[in-house]
Design a protein around this motif. Structure first.
Motif, short mmCIF file in Angstrom:
data_model
loop_
_atom_site.label_atom_id
_atom_site.label_comp_id
_atom_site.label_asym_id
_atom_site.label_seq_id
_atom_site.Cartn_x
_atom_site.Cartn_y
_atom_site.Cartn_z
N ALA A 67 38.61 39.52 27.60
CA ALA A 67 39.86 39.92 26.96
C ALA A 67 39.66 41.09 26.00
O ALA A 67 40.54 41.94 25.85
CB ALA A 67 40.45 38.72 26.21
N VAL A 68 38.49 41.15 25.40
CA VAL A 68 38.19 42.25 24.47
C VAL A 68 37.76 43.50 25.21
O VAL A 68 38.24 44.60 24.93
CB VAL A 68 37.08 41.81 23.48
CG1 VAL A 68 36.67 42.98 22.60
CG2 VAL A 68 37.57 40.65 22.63
N ALA A 69 36.86 43.35 26.19
CA ALA A 69 36.32 44.50 26.91
C ALA A 69 35.94 44.07 28.32
O ALA A 69 34.86 43.50 28.52
CB ALA A 69 35.10 45.06 26.18
N PRO A 70 36.78 44.33 29.31
CA PRO A 70 36.46 43.91 30.68
C PRO A 70 35.21 44.64 31.20
O PRO A 70 35.02 45.82 30.93
CB PRO A 70 37.70 44.34 31.48
CG PRO A 70 38.77 44.55 30.47
CD PRO A 70 38.09 44.98 29.22
N PRO A 71 34.37 43.93 31.95
CA PRO A 71 33.19 44.58 32.53
C PRO A 71 33.58 45.36 33.78
O PRO A 71 34.70 45.26 34.28
CB PRO A 71 32.30 43.39 32.89
CG PRO A 71 33.28 42.30 33.24
CD PRO A 71 34.44 42.50 32.30
N ALA A 72 32.64 46.12 34.29
CA ALA A 72 32.86 46.80 35.56
C ALA A 72 32.78 45.82 36.72
O ALA A 72 33.42 46.02 37.75
CB ALA A 72 31.84 47.91 35.74
N ALA A 73 31.98 44.76 36.57
CA ALA A 73 31.86 43.74 37.61
C ALA A 73 31.29 42.48 36.99
O ALA A 73 30.73 42.50 35.89
CB ALA A 73 30.95 44.22 38.75
N LEU A 74 31.47 41.37 37.69
CA LEU A 74 30.99 40.07 37.24
C LEU A 74 30.10 39.47 38.33
O LEU A 74 30.42 39.52 39.51
CB LEU A 74 32.17 39.12 36.98
CG LEU A 74 31.83 37.66 36.66
CD1 LEU A 74 31.16 37.54 35.30
CD2 LEU A 74 33.10 36.79 36.69
N VAL A 75 28.96 38.91 37.90
CA VAL A 75 28.10 38.14 38.79
C VAL A 75 28.19 36.69 38.33
O VAL A 75 27.84 36.38 37.19
CB VAL A 75 26.64 38.63 38.74
CG1 VAL A 75 25.76 37.75 39.63
CG2 VAL A 75 26.55 40.08 39.19
N ALA A 76 28.71 35.81 39.19
CA ALA A 76 29.01 34.43 38.77
C ALA A 76 28.34 33.43 39.69
O ALA A 76 28.36 33.58 40.92
CB ALA A 76 30.52 34.20 38.76
#
Length: 823
Positions: free
Chosen positions: A183-192
């Protein structure tokens, strides 16, 4: 879009300003530059994707910095761009006008934040074809990756590995904390991680919630231990852009992330076809084009170099027999060029002569197919070879192995070295006893203050200060976020503590006053055992200790409790390990894996090396380097040898009923060689099973042979009496070992890693390998090249007439035996 005219996705360097207004003005200037590019390319979708990536990163900076008032305006631009991209259509005049209005609003918001500082004027329309400026803060945000796993150690470890590949990473173990960060700073991508402790795929549900809330406009890559189609379908439905089965290759994961973050449209694989039969050429090229490949055809092989340099193919398909030059000659001609030395070449032949096929494979081709080639099979081969070549080329282009400034290996390379040392503790370098994770307190503050030249000087001083205290066989990894990881062998806890304190003093003693004003640079060090816990958790455990030390003021050392417990008496440790191994046997946590030994000549080879693994009570896999050195020190390796031999022989007996050509290579420790009762026990075990003659190869190491030549001979003779075979591994070609081969019943010799790694770049090593191969041929001994990690080495081994190869490049060890091992 032409690759030579397309500007790279990069922005001007943003200087560190105290004046927030100047920063807002520069952000506005970057915005205008990208908007000018969109106009210059007439709103092409690829350019709009670039612009959307820029606005996403810009939104991140606005929310964090002084231009927060512009965030809502930027968010609206970002929303409209995403709608255009999803519709996959070039925007009409009305939408273009809407974007122009929205961007004008962003400019006005920046001007207000700038307090009268005028933004940089928009560049001329021709600026889109100029060279791209240096990467700035916005471009850095495009590589920010968040990693989430409910296991904190795994999350930290994977984040650290990805950082070694150039990403700015942050790890999470709690989805609520991740949602707040997004919510503060979206990443370029997520590894989950898709899995949960209970075995359900809760990661998909949590990401789907995040996506529905509108907080996840970025791609997600899911990781799971499941290979089932159901898990992949769940990941796809949740919005996954990619799916990897654990344990994941970090290099492949990094390459996939780079593909996802690349805003350009996917480029089709390029195929160059050479054949003097123009009808056949037209037929096959049309099929390839219909499948989405970019194809160029050539009837004259004499023009191959010019065509390859102009077209830059991913795969070359060549007719074996042509009047001007045959396929073997074309293959050698191209592979002699540095730019095409690893280019995959598929040869098509009108006949199925095995000798002709062997010659072209030796020349460097990767496949030979008989005309008329089955269209579906040809498409499958071309796509597989092109995809592999693209991945390898990407890895080669990235400087993710050695840091160019410090000369130290990166974290990614360190991880590979750590896994190799733990998997093969008998290799040169010995056993690692401890892992040190070093956080450089104050480094990130200096990185923000210094220009590029000064920062390089700081990094070089730190590296020199640390390297001066390392031992000959220590391994080290470095990343640009101010972290080092060191694997070391220290005789006892006192010397390990002294070593860590020396590193703390070395960092604290660095003189950086000439670089400017800044905080003191100190070291917070976490130290853990290198032989306890799964591989993925070792670095994470040490990192947690270092972080805890840093939170308490830094400039010190924190030891893992197990290190102190390891100082208990030998009797206590022996009882504990005996209990651990017995429990592993009773609970089925000792298990075997099989790595194929492939034959470059035979179409199908069913030889496998048997390797031991152990699972800890939590289900994580331990490599031999994490328990075998302790077992050897306490005399338990003899028991483990017997477990492996008995289990392997029973397994081979069962497999040969359906696959009679299967053969196993089984390692024997120095303790078993020294045990006078072991040859009799081994003969009794062989008598209990019905395995085919000469299908078991029992291996001892070169060092064991030199230390115990009489015992080694007795054991190998006992093996031959039962009509099985003997092998010598970790063979480095030492003269004294070579002379003993004339007196021993040895059927196979396996080259040591010191002879096969980095083979392509070392002519002297190539000459040594050829010399060993010649001597083995004279003795009638079959030679195996192990630790093969690249295609170039395979070609050189062909030239040295070494047919048997083994290594992770060919295939990694697996609990299940797979027979499709064609290269």
């Amino acid at each position: 879009m032409d690759s030579d005219s397309r500007p790279a996705l990069a922005m001007p360097e943003l200087m560190s300003h105290d004046d927030d207004g100047a920063e807002s003005a520069e952000l506005a200037g970057e915005l205008d530059q990208h908007w000018a590019r969109v106009h210059a390319r007439e709103f092409a979708l690829a350019e709009l994707k670039d612009f959307c990536c820029f606005t996403t990163a810009l939104l991140d900076l606005c929310r964090q910095g002084s231009a927060a008032a512009a965030a809502d305006h930027v968010a609206e631009v970002d929303r409209v761009l995403r709608e255009i991209i999803q519709g996959a259509r070039v925007p009409d005049d009305a939408v273009r006008a809407q974007l122009e209005t929205l961007i004008a609003g962003v400019r006005e918001a920046f001007a207000t934040a700038a307090g009268g500082v005028a933004p940089a004027p928009p560049p001329e329309r021709s600026a889109a074809r100029r060279a791209a400026p240096p990467v700035g803060r916005v471009a850095e945000a495009l590589r920010r990756i968040h990693v989430i796993d409910t296991d904190p150690a795994q999350s930290k470890f994977l984040a650290l590995q990805l950082a070694g590949h150039g990403f700015d990473t942050e790890s999470f173990s709690d989805w609520a904390a991740l949602a707040q960060a997004v919510a503060v700073a979206p990443p370029a991508a997520l590894v989950a991680d898709l899995d949960s402790v209970s075995g359900t795929f809760t990661g998909a549900d949590r990401f789907a919630e995040l996506r529905r809330s509108g907080q996840a406009p970025f791609p997600v890559v899911f990781l799971s231990a499941s290979q089932e189609g159901k898990a992949k379908l769940i990941a796809l439905r949740a919005g996954g852009a990619a799916y990897f089965v654990k344990p994941v290759s970090v290099a492949d994961l990094a390459a996939r992330l780079l593909e996802l973050l690349d805003a350009s449209e996917p480029e089709p694989y390029r195929v160059l076809m050479v054949d003097d039969d123009k009808v056949f050429l037209e037929l096959q090229s049309s099929r390839l084009r219909a499948a989405g490949f970019a194809v160029r055809t050539l009837a004259d092989p004499m023009e191959i170099l010019e065509a390859a340099q102009d077209f830059n193919p991913d795969v070359l398909i060549v007719d074996l027999y042509m009047p001007e030059a045959d396929g073997s000659e074309v293959t050698r001609l191209l592979h002699d060029e540095r730019a095409f030395m690893n280019l995959p070449i598929i040869l098509l032949s009108g006949e199925s002569d095995p000798e002709a096929q062997a010659r072209v494979i030796m020349a460097g081709a990767v496949d030979v197919m008989v005309k008329p080639a089955d269209p579906a099979r040809l498409l499958e081969r071309v796509r597989a070879r092109a995809a592999q070549y693209r991945r390898l080329s990407t890895r080669v282009r990235r400087t993710d192995r050695i840091d160019p400034v410090t000369g130290m290996p990166t974290i990614a390379q360190f991880t590979e070295a750590l896994e190799a040392r733990l998997a093969h503790p008998d290799d040169a370098g010995g056993v690692l006893s401890a892992l040190l994770y070093v956080i450089l307190d104050g480094y990130l503050d200096w990185r923000r203050r210094l220009d590029a030249g000064q920062l390089d000087e700081l990094r070089l001083r730190i590296a020199r200060g640390v390297a001066g205290h390392l031992r000959a066989h220590d391994i080290v990894g470095w990343d640009n976020a101010g972290r080092l990881v060191i694997g070391t062998h220290q005789p006892d806890l006192a010397q390990l503590q002294a070593f860590a304190r020396v590193l703390v003093s070395a960092v604290a003693g660095l003189d950086v006053t000439d670089l400017g004003d800044g905080p003191a640079i100190t070291a917070s060090i976490g130290v853990c055992r290198a032989d306890v816990g799964p591989v993925h958790g070792l670095i994470g455990d040490a990192a947690q200790l270092a972080s805890a030390q840093q939170r308490e003021g830094g400039n010190g050392v924190r030891l893992q409790p197990q290190l102190l417990a390891a100082q208990s008496s030998n009797a206590d440790e022996q009882r504990r390990w005996v209990q651990t191994i017995n429990d592993a046997v009773k609970e089925g946590r000792l298990f075997l894996v099989f790595q194929p030994i492939s034959n470059l000549v035979a179409e199908r080879c069913q030889l496998f090396e048997v390797l031991l693994r152990m699972r800890d009570p939590g289900g994580q896999t331990l490599l031999p380097g994490q328990f075998m050195p302790i077992a050897a020190r306490l005399g338990l390796d003899r028991l483990l040898d017997r477990w492996v031999v008995s289990r392997a022989l029973r397994g081979l007996d069962a497999r040969q009923r359906d696959n009679p050509d299967t053969g196993f290579f089984i390692k024997l420790s120095a303790t078993s060689v020294a045990d006078p009762a072991f040859p009799d026990w081994l003969q009794q075990m062989l008598a209990k099973v019905e395995v085919r003659a000469e299908s078991c190869v029992f291996q001892i190491t070169e060092s064991t042979l030199l230390a115990q030549p009489r015992r080694a001979r007795a054991l190998l003779e006992a093996v031959h009496e039962r009509r099985q075979l003997g092998g010598l591994e970790h063979f480095g070609g030492r003269p004294e070992a070579m002379s003993l081969l004339d007196e021993l019943p040895v059927d196979y010799v396996k080259l040591d890693r010191s002879l096969t790694q980095g083979l392509g770049a070392d002519p002297e090593r190539q000459a040594r390998v050829r010399d060993v191969a010649r001597q083995m041929q004279q003795r009638g001994i079959k030679l195996i090249a192990s630790f093969i990690e690249d295609a170039q080495s395979l070609g050189l081994l062909w030239q040295a007439e070494i047919d048997l190869v083994q290594g992770n490049f060919v295939q990694q060890p697996d609990e299940f035996i797979h027979y499709d091992l064609s290269l």
